[in-house]
Design a protein around this motif. Structure first.
Motif, PDB file in Angstrom:
ATOM      1  N   ALA A   9       1.858  32.992 -25.633  1.00  0.00           N
ATOM      2  CA  ALA A   9       2.491  33.887 -24.671  1.00  0.00           C
ATOM      3  C   ALA A   9       1.618  35.113 -24.463  1.00  0.00           C
ATOM      4  O   ALA A   9       1.374  35.561 -23.331  1.00  0.00           O
ATOM      5  N   PHE A  10       1.117  35.630 -25.583  1.00  0.00           N
ATOM      6  CA  PHE A  10       0.321  36.839 -25.499  1.00  0.00           C
ATOM      7  C   PHE A  10      -0.953  36.593 -24.701  1.00  0.00           C
ATOM      8  O   PHE A  10      -1.355  37.400 -23.867  1.00  0.00           O
ATOM      9  N   LEU A  16      -1.357  34.403 -22.376  1.00  0.00           N
ATOM     10  CA  LEU A  16      -1.002  34.279 -20.963  1.00  0.00           C
ATOM     11  C   LEU A  16      -0.834  35.653 -20.335  1.00  0.00           C
ATOM     12  O   LEU A  16      -1.325  35.923 -19.240  1.00  0.00           O
ATOM     13  N   ALA A  17      -0.130  36.551 -21.067  1.00  0.00           N
ATOM     14  CA  ALA A  17       0.111  37.894 -20.555  1.00  0.00           C
ATOM     15  C   ALA A  17      -1.217  38.604 -20.332  1.00  0.00           C
ATOM     16  O   ALA A  17      -1.436  39.250 -19.292  1.00  0.00           O
ATOM     17  N   LEU A  18      -2.113  38.479 -21.293  1.00  0.00           N
ATOM     18  CA  LEU A  18      -3.425  39.122 -21.175  1.00  0.00           C
ATOM     19  C   LEU A  18      -4.168  38.601 -19.960  1.00  0.00           C
ATOM     20  O   LEU A  18      -4.729  39.366 -19.175  1.00  0.00           O
ATOM     21  N   ALA A  59      -2.898  37.201 -17.268  1.00  0.00           N
ATOM     22  CA  ALA A  59      -2.249  37.685 -16.061  1.00  0.00           C
ATOM     23  C   ALA A  59      -2.641  39.134 -15.821  1.00  0.00           C
ATOM     24  O   ALA A  59      -2.943  39.539 -14.684  1.00  0.00           O
ATOM     25  N   GLY A  60      -2.636  39.939 -16.855  1.00  0.00           N
ATOM     26  CA  GLY A  60      -2.972  41.350 -16.734  1.00  0.00           C
ATOM     27  C   GLY A  60      -4.370  41.540 -16.194  1.00  0.00           C
ATOM     28  O   GLY A  60      -4.576  42.252 -15.202  1.00  0.00           O
ATOM     29  N   LEU A  62      -3.573  47.164 -20.775  1.00  0.00           N
ATOM     30  CA  LEU A  62      -4.291  45.955 -21.190  1.00  0.00           C
ATOM     31  C   LEU A  62      -5.183  46.239 -22.386  1.00  0.00           C
ATOM     32  O   LEU A  62      -5.206  45.489 -23.366  1.00  0.00           O
ATOM     33  N   GLY A  65      -3.167  46.634 -25.434  1.00  0.00           N
ATOM     34  CA  GLY A  65      -2.700  45.325 -25.897  1.00  0.00           C
ATOM     35  C   GLY A  65      -3.804  44.539 -26.565  1.00  0.00           C
ATOM     36  O   GLY A  65      -3.630  43.970 -27.641  1.00  0.00           O
TER      37      GLY A  65
END
Lengths: 469, 216
Positions: free
Chosen positions: A23-24, A26-28, A30-31, A221, A224
């Motif tokens: 998940a992380f 994917l978020a990265l 996307a960011g 970002l 994160g």
């Protein structure tokens, strides 16, 4: 021993719980994608807007210049028309008066065309002034029209009066209105410039907003990512320490296994040799004693006893061999060097390989573990020489120095590539040596034989290295 | 001919009994005593003064080689016959160094023991055929592999003669009287022999002689 073994079981590594990483990640992704898209959008948008502003600036400038030019032309023509009227009125020569009249008419058409042209791009606030201007022009031409049909006498008598009284008055009015239109035109340019600057303003705001958003997103970002990296680093370090720990455990376990195996071999070898071997020998001798008691005529019994002896003899020999192979008694009875000598001889005897051993015959004071280690390394090496390398000559050097024990085994066999071949035997040798804190070095190349060098430190090794006191 | 008195030392009871039985069967032999560990053997040898001790190597408290050393140094007139399960040279050499005169393998004891006892009583050495064969084979293999010329060729006739006598267990003095030489000459010869053969002691010389088949 018990507690450490417990520990081994308790610390079996578990797989990490769940996989939040997906998940992380994917978020990265996307960011980073978002930031990139936003930046690309901002760039393209900026280019587009700047282009638009530039175009509209040029357009308004051109428009202004063109209209101004038209207006100037109208004004100039208008002045000229006044001159023609005057020349027509005041010229005594009828023919040239007629020519002036003709020029005037042409000029009028030109002015009307220019007016028509100007009216095409009329701004709303100009419209009233322009209508007024047109009306004034109409009145002006109307006032001139009767004059144009005057004869030369009329012109002479009334011409000057008309010029000074009517025409000048009307001309001033027309010019005033034309000036007003010029002002309006200028104002229009100004307002266009204002609109351009407003466009610019909005562009600046938009750009600022996009950049600020981008910046915020980027900071998020980065935070994160840094957090994630730190976490990964932590995990890695923990895993590394775990691996080190288990590696140590494994090493000590395998060392214990080796020790246990050696102990077992020793006791089995002793048992075989001293108990079973002795019993068989006793049997042998007793069979001999018994056959001495055999009476004449009992040849059958004598043959039986002979067969018993033969069997016992064979068994004694095989028991002795087994015992020596398990662990040669010289190793414990006389020490390392005699055992090595025995092994070298035994190897020569069994395989015909020439084994040369050079070692001090002085009694050694090596610990049991050192003796066993060197003995087993030599045994394994000789085994390899005969079995895999097909060597015909092996040289073994064992030397005791004040702080270390040096062992070199060199054969003239076919060699191998140590980067690709690493049998269990070699691993076992290395492990034995490393457990005693020694160095194991192997050199080999296909066709060039093999060289094994072992260096064992002789400083106090009575304490196992895994458990410092 | 007087009776030969024998002390039997072995920690294995059945073995020991068997040996005693074997010896008792022979006329002219007498088992003077039995011992089941090295210390007791040394003790008994001192008290019984046997002509021959038949000695096992692997014994509790004091091993047979150590016991041999002590017995030979205290009672030189007692000869020791080693009776062992070990056939390796390192055992043979150590037994000889300790002063044993004969070395037998247990599995050939039944056939060789009587002969060996007679040999040592006569002042000679004795080895099981298995042992001498093995030593000889090793020697031949070494000579073949190394391609070294036989150092025995380096010896003079006189030296060979003395070598044989020494290997048979004669003392310098006995050799000098047998060959009519001075003691000093015999000692010089002995030194030369040891040098030429690259040996360091009389036991090594005996082993060499066995390997070469000069004595058996």
């Amino acid at each position: 021993m018990e507690p450490t073994e417990r520990k081994v079981h308790n610390n079996i590594p578990r797989p990490p719980a769940g996989r939040p990483a997906v998940a992380f990640r994917l978020a990265l992704l996307a960011g980073f994608g978002g930031v990139f898209l936003l930046m690309a959008f901002a760039g393209i948008d900026s280019l587009r807007i700047v282009h638009r502003i530039e175009a509209s600036n040029i357009k308004s400038d051109q428009e202004f210049l063109k209209r101004n030019d038209t207006l100037e032309r109208i004004r100039a023509d208008f002045y000229l028309s006044g001159s023609y009227v005057r020349d027509y009125l005041l010229d005594p020569d009828a023919a040239s008066a007629e020519a002036h009249l003709h020029s005037l008419k042409q000029l009028r058409t030109r002015i009307e065309t220019a007016l028509e042209e100007y009216s095409l791009g009329l701004a709303p606030d100009e419209r009233a002034a322009f209508t007024d201007l047109k009306a004034r022009f109409a009145t002006y031409w109307q006032s001139i029209d009767p004059v144009l049909s005057w004869d030369s006498r009329q012109r002479r008598t009334r011409g000057f009066h008309f010029l000074t009284r009517d025409l000048v008055q009307r001309r001033i009015e027309v010019l005033r209105i034309a000036g007003r239109i010029g002002d309006l035109n200028e104002r229009r340019l100004h307002s266009q410039e204002q609109s351009v600057s407003a466009l610019f303003q909005s562009f600046r705001q938009r750009l600022t907003l996009i950049l600020a958003t981008n910046m915020g997103l980027g900071v998020l970002l980065a935070a994160g990512t840094v957090f994630y990296i730190l976490k990964l680093e932590n995990d890695l370090w923990r895993r590394y320490k775990e691996i080190l720990h288990f590696h140590g455990e494994l090493e000590s376990l395998s060392a214990r296994l080796l020790r246990a195996q050696e102990e077992e071999r020793r006791s089995i070898a002793r048992e075989l040799h001293d108990e079973i071997g002795q019993s068989l020998t006793a049997l042998l001798i007793d069979a001999g004693n018994a056959s001495a008691l055999v009476q004449p005529g009992q040849e059958d019994l004598r043959a039986r006893l002979a067969s018993i002896r033969k069997l016992a003899e064979g068994s004694v020999a095989s028991v002795r061999n087994m015992s020596l192979l398990l662990r040669p008694s010289m190793l414990d009875d006389f020490g390392l060097i005699p055992a090595l000598h025995w092994q070298a001889r035994e190897m020569s005897r069994r395989t015909g390989v020439r084994v040369e051993l050079s070692a001090d015959d002085a009694p050694d004071s090596f610990s049991d573990e050192h003796k066993t280690c060197v003995y087993r390394v030599v045994q394994e090496a000789l085994h390899n020489c005969a079995r895999h390398a097909h060597a015909t000559h092996v040289r073994i050097v064992a030397r005791q120095e004040p702080t270390r024990l040096l062992l070199v085994i060199q054969d003239n066999g076919k060699g191998f590539d140590p980067r690709h071949v690493r049998g269990l035997g070699l691993l076992g040798m290395e492990e034995r040596v490393r457990y005693l804190g020694g160095n194991f070095h192997l050199e080999s190349e296909p066709g060039r034989g093999t060289l094994i060098k072992v260096e064992l430190p002789l400083v106090d090794m009575s304490e196992p290295p895994m458990k410092p006191a | 001919m007087s009776v030969i008195r024998i002390l039997v030392a072995d920690d294995h009871t059945v073995m020991r009994t068997g040996l005693c039985l074997l010896l008792e069967r022979q006329s002219g032999f007498e088992v003077a005593g039995q011992a089941d560990d090295g210390r007791k053997t040394v003790d008994l040898a001192g008290r019984l003064m046997p002509d021959v001790v038949v000695m096992d190597i692997a014994m509790p408290h004091l091993n047979g080689i150590e016991a041999t050393r002590q017995i030979v140094s205290r009672h030189p007139q007692t000869s020791v016959v080693i009776l062992s399960m070990h056939s390796d040279e390192s055992y043979v050499l150590r037994a000889l160094k300790a002063g044993a005169r004969a070395y037998l393998l247990k599995d050939s004891a039944e056939t060789d023991l009587i002969q060996a006892i007679h040999a040592v009583v006569a002042g000679k050495s004795f080895f099981s055929p298995g042992i001498s064969r093995m030593l000889l084979e090793d020697y031949i293999r070494q000579v073949q592999q190394k391609g070294v010329e036989d150092s025995y060729e380096l010896l003079t006739t006189r030296e060979r003669e003395i070598l044989q006598l020494l290997a048979e267990g004669k003392s310098n003095k006995e050799v000098s009287s047998m060959l009519n030489l001075s003691l000093y000459t015999v000692e010089t010869h002995r030194t030369h022999i040891l040098q030429k053969l690259n040996l360091h002691s009389v036991p090594e010389l005996i082993l060499y002689a066995v390997r070469k088949g000069i004595i058996s």
